[in-house]
Write a protein that holds these residues in place. Sequence first.
Motif, mmCIF file in Angstrom:
data_model
loop_
_atom_site.group_PDB
_atom_site.id
_atom_site.type_symbol
_atom_site.label_atom_id
_atom_site.label_comp_id
_atom_site.label_asym_id
_atom_site.label_seq_id
_atom_site.Cartn_x
_atom_site.Cartn_y
_atom_site.Cartn_z
ATOM 1 N N ALA A 163 18.886 26.971 44.119
ATOM 2 C CA ALA A 163 18.691 27.280 44.939
ATOM 3 C C ALA A 163 18.371 28.397 45.141
ATOM 4 C CB ALA A 163 17.406 26.156 45.423
ATOM 5 N N HIS A 164 19.150 28.815 46.249
ATOM 6 C CA HIS A 164 19.737 29.772 46.793
ATOM 7 C C HIS A 164 20.335 30.617 46.055
ATOM 8 C CE1 HIS A 164 18.382 27.848 50.730
ATOM 9 N NE2 HIS A 164 18.991 26.272 50.184
ATOM 10 N N TYR A 165 21.252 29.921 45.192
ATOM 11 C CA TYR A 165 21.618 31.336 43.912
ATOM 12 C C TYR A 165 21.253 31.279 43.028
ATOM 13 C CZ TYR A 165 25.210 32.453 48.379
ATOM 14 O OH TYR A 165 25.684 32.672 49.368
ATOM 15 N N TYR A 166 19.842 31.474 43.188
ATOM 16 C CA TYR A 166 19.616 30.887 41.625
ATOM 17 C C TYR A 166 19.919 32.188 40.395
ATOM 18 C CZ TYR A 166 16.346 34.832 43.801
ATOM 19 O OH TYR A 166 15.954 36.517 43.107
ATOM 20 N N PRO A 167 20.616 33.740 40.415
ATOM 21 C CA PRO A 167 20.958 33.843 39.137
ATOM 22 C C PRO A 167 22.219 33.228 38.624
ATOM 23 C CG PRO A 167 20.586 34.948 41.233
ATOM 24 C CD PRO A 167 20.232 33.788 41.893
ATOM 25 N N ILE A 168 22.843 32.284 39.712
ATOM 26 C CA ILE A 168 23.777 32.176 38.899
ATOM 27 C C ILE A 168 23.390 30.807 37.649
ATOM 28 C CG2 ILE A 168 26.194 30.154 39.579
ATOM 29 C CD1 ILE A 168 26.851 31.948 42.240
ATOM 30 N N ALA A 169 22.642 30.161 37.661
ATOM 31 C CA ALA A 169 22.213 29.386 37.717
ATOM 32 C C ALA A 169 20.837 30.466 35.570
ATOM 33 C CB ALA A 169 21.076 28.488 37.730
ATOM 34 N N TYR A 198 21.853 42.824 32.050
ATOM 35 C CA TYR A 198 20.770 42.258 32.966
ATOM 36 C C TYR A 198 21.455 40.883 33.160
ATOM 37 C CZ TYR A 198 17.576 41.126 29.646
ATOM 38 O OH TYR A 198 16.377 41.497 28.568
ATOM 39 N N ILE A 199 20.517 39.865 34.434
ATOM 40 C CA ILE A 199 20.845 38.736 34.034
ATOM 41 C C ILE A 199 19.830 37.931 34.722
ATOM 42 C CG2 ILE A 199 20.909 36.906 35.911
ATOM 43 C CD1 ILE A 199 23.521 38.644 37.243
ATOM 44 N N GLU A 200 19.098 37.308 33.277
ATOM 45 C CA GLU A 200 17.184 36.789 33.078
ATOM 46 C C GLU A 200 17.783 35.259 34.262
ATOM 47 O OE1 GLU A 200 14.174 35.688 29.937
ATOM 48 O OE2 GLU A 200 16.508 35.949 29.411
ATOM 49 N N CYS A 201 16.075 35.763 35.226
ATOM 50 C CA CYS A 201 16.598 34.608 35.979
ATOM 51 C C CYS A 201 15.750 33.189 35.655
ATOM 52 C CB CYS A 201 16.136 34.597 36.979
ATOM 53 S SG CYS A 201 17.584 36.029 38.189
ATOM 54 N N ASN A 202 16.047 32.428 35.003
ATOM 55 C CA ASN A 202 15.733 31.691 33.928
ATOM 56 C C ASN A 202 15.520 29.793 34.368
ATOM 57 O OD1 ASN A 202 17.838 31.455 32.883
ATOM 58 N ND2 ASN A 202 17.244 32.561 30.633
ATOM 59 N N ASP A 203 16.682 29.806 35.082
ATOM 60 C CA ASP A 203 17.191 28.293 35.912
ATOM 61 C C ASP A 203 17.505 27.848 34.573
ATOM 62 O OD1 ASP A 203 15.942 29.129 38.121
ATOM 63 O OD2 ASP A 203 14.151 28.520 38.436
ATOM 64 N N GLU A 204 18.325 28.225 33.760
ATOM 65 C CA GLU A 204 18.675 27.049 33.329
ATOM 66 C C GLU A 204 19.870 26.147 33.437
ATOM 67 O OE1 GLU A 204 19.492 29.146 28.876
ATOM 68 O OE2 GLU A 204 17.621 30.017 28.724
ATOM 69 N N ASP A 234 25.425 31.224 27.714
ATOM 70 C CA ASP A 234 26.538 30.925 27.818
ATOM 71 C C ASP A 234 26.511 30.325 30.223
ATOM 72 O OD1 ASP A 234 27.991 29.898 25.753
ATOM 73 O OD2 ASP A 234 29.806 31.371 26.236
ATOM 74 N N PRO A 235 26.297 29.280 30.244
ATOM 75 C CA PRO A 235 26.270 29.244 31.527
ATOM 76 C C PRO A 235 27.368 30.077 32.111
ATOM 77 C CG PRO A 235 26.238 27.688 30.296
ATOM 78 C CD PRO A 235 26.480 28.412 29.435
ATOM 79 N N LEU A 236 26.775 31.131 33.620
ATOM 80 C CA LEU A 236 27.139 31.301 34.800
ATOM 81 C C LEU A 236 28.488 30.698 35.044
ATOM 82 C CD1 LEU A 236 25.010 33.875 35.531
ATOM 83 C CD2 LEU A 236 26.399 34.085 33.500
#
Length: 390
Positions: free
Chosen positions: A66-72, A92-98, A143-145
């Motif tokens: 929740a704090h490091y949301y780009p990793i999700a 780029y990183i698409e912030c999508n909470d996947e 793929d997940p980060l």
Amino acid sequence: MSLVVRKSSPVVVRPSPETGTTRGTIKLSSFDKGLYNMPSTTLLVFEHPLHNAAETIRGALSRALAHYYPIASRIVVAGGGGGGSSGGGDVYIECNDEGVAFVAAHTDHALKEVICFDRSPAARKLLDQLAVYYPGMSCGPGDPLLLMQVTEFSCGGFVLGVTWNHGGADGAGMGQFLRAVGELSGGSPSPSVAPVRWDGSLPSLRPSVLEAQQHLLSLDPRCTTFEAALAVLWRCRTRAIRPDPEAPTLLVFLADMRKHAGAKEGYYGNCIVAQLVVDSDAVMAIRRAKDQLPDRLKEDEEGVVGRHELREIRAYDTLTVTSWRNLGFDRVDFGSGRPARVTASGKDLPPSPGAVGFLSDGRGGGVSVLSDLVRQEHADAFLAELAKFI
């Protein structure tokens, strides 16, 4: 001994809803580009029991995301691929909470029975079971980060295996993230260091630096402790493999540029460069290369090795080194104490055949070395050279 690790099916862990996340995109910096499809794996070995370790860490992981949301999130390559210094596309990183992938595992063996670090083929196969890997050892855009596995042993000890997309964070950044997971597992309401993923004040690396770094990654598979140990290994290896004293050999070490680039506190994106050294005086060459790190950010810096010379050096004549001593993995604590050992799997060696990683022993008293330095025909000569320093 045959180790049987029973793994659950991977589950997706998404950021917990307790802290609002931010949608949108994060453009990769010039430090990130060239690394967005490169995986890295770290194994943290914890000797002391943690009650229900897998579930405890999984819950804290969700809160940390929740704090490091780009990793999700997911990396997207737009405009035809590449995304490197040639400008073949934007990355780029698409912030999508996947979310990230999480595997809970266990074995009937005690930790002390099966964890050996002699780096024999059998030991490497054993360590390979303690983490999850990307297919083909390469990260795809969808793929997940982050891939995480917690393996619990019969004695109560456990191993945390972390595999991540290097484009999402470098080693220091992943160490910062894992420390945050540990803090949250211990009841802290938020991480002690506020995370920063985009830092617009970072300078851009010159295309020549990016080109050299990408070339090295494409190869086939004060006198500090670092300088002294590295100089000995480099000198012994060079004497063992090089019958022609005029033939060039290349030393590459990866350096954290945060303090030189002025990165903000809490920045966990990539901020590393590959520093190249060609010289006969090993210690002084390494020291000069470290002193020249700020010059890598200058527009007119020529570099230690020319482009043509770099391409003439064979992969086997290259020694790639990275030090993990200051990345913070050894300070991760989920509630049962810090890891007794931080290491890498047998699969996670640098790209050139001659390579060594300096790994923290977890107790602050010394380092261990993961190496794949020479071919079989040079092993006796290398050991003979090394014996002169013992």
